[in-house]
Write a protein that holds these residues in place. Structure first.
Motif: not given
Lengths: 116, 118
Positions: B50, B95-99, B102-108
């Motif tokens: 992170q 991936s983006l930091d979802p915090r 508040g939504r999960a983001s996918e992995q690229f």
């Protein structure tokens, strides 16, 4: 703890027939769910994702998946298989941790064969 | 938008040699992952960063594997010394930091580096 079970390690279908790849998850939270596809010698590509909006999710190349909380399932379907769909498919569950952000848990994969 | 870049794409070494892999994530992605994918298996997480801090390295064989992400952007994964069982594809993802949302983001995912240890 989060976990993913892909119920079939291998699925074989004839070209033009429906595809069903099964995925069950275990989650203590409201999960986000993903399907990735991996063609031979290629990286992983996102097919579709569920993030607590509509339970029926449409993805690329005609694939879709339905999130069923009561059944803890997120099965991947396609009405008509194409030869180019032959690949490895991975179901992934994710949660958001306050300390570490995204945590992803992969299933063991389902190999799809399409018979001409 | 540029994707995740990895190099080299292929590497062949002899056992006991050293090897390093490089990954450049998508710009702005705070989280970077290294996976090991052995032929016929799913990806196994080796380490998760992170920004430039490690948040999960529980499955990294620390006696021979090391990874760093200086300045919170590029990352390098090293194996020293390599063993036959290290033959695999090494995948980098970001991936983006979802915090924040508040939504999960996918992995690229990047294209991977195929390592063969002879």
């Amino acid at each position: 703890a989060q976990s993913v079970t892909q119920l079939d390690s291998h699925v074989s279908v004839s070209e033009g027939t429906p595809v069903l790849l099964r995925c069950n998850y275990s989650s203590s939270y409201s999960p986000s769910l993903f399907w990735y596809v991996q063609h031979p010698n290629k990286g992983l590509q996102l097919l579709l994702k569920y993030t607590s909006a509509a339970t029926l999710v449409k993805g690329i190349n005609g694939f879709e998946a339905e999130f069923k909380k009561s059944e803890t399932s997120f099965h991947l379907t396609k009405p008509s298989a194409h030869m180019s769909d032959a690949a490895e498919y991975f179901c992934v569950v994710s949660d958001i941790r306050t300390d570490t952000g995204n945590q992803f848990y992969f299933g063991t994969g389902t190999s799809l064969t399409v018979i001409p | 938008e540029a994707g995740v870049a990895q190099s080299p794409r292929y590497k062949i070494i002899e056992k006991r040699q050293s090897v390093a892999f490089w990954c450049n994530p998508i710009s702005g992605h705070a989280t970077l992952y290294w996976y090991q994918q052995i032929l016929g298996q799913g990806p196994k997480l080796l380490i998760q960063f992170q920004n430039n801090g490690v948040v999960d390295d529980s499955q990294l064989p620390k006696d021979r594997f090391s990874a760093e992400r200086l300045k919170g952007v590029d990352s390098t994964l090293k194996i020293q010394p390599a063993k036959l069982e290290d033959s695999a594809v090494y995948l980098c993802a970001s991936s983006l930091d979802p915090r924040a949302s508040g939504r999960a983001s996918e992995q690229f995912f990047g294209p991977g580096t195929r390592l063969t240890v002879l």
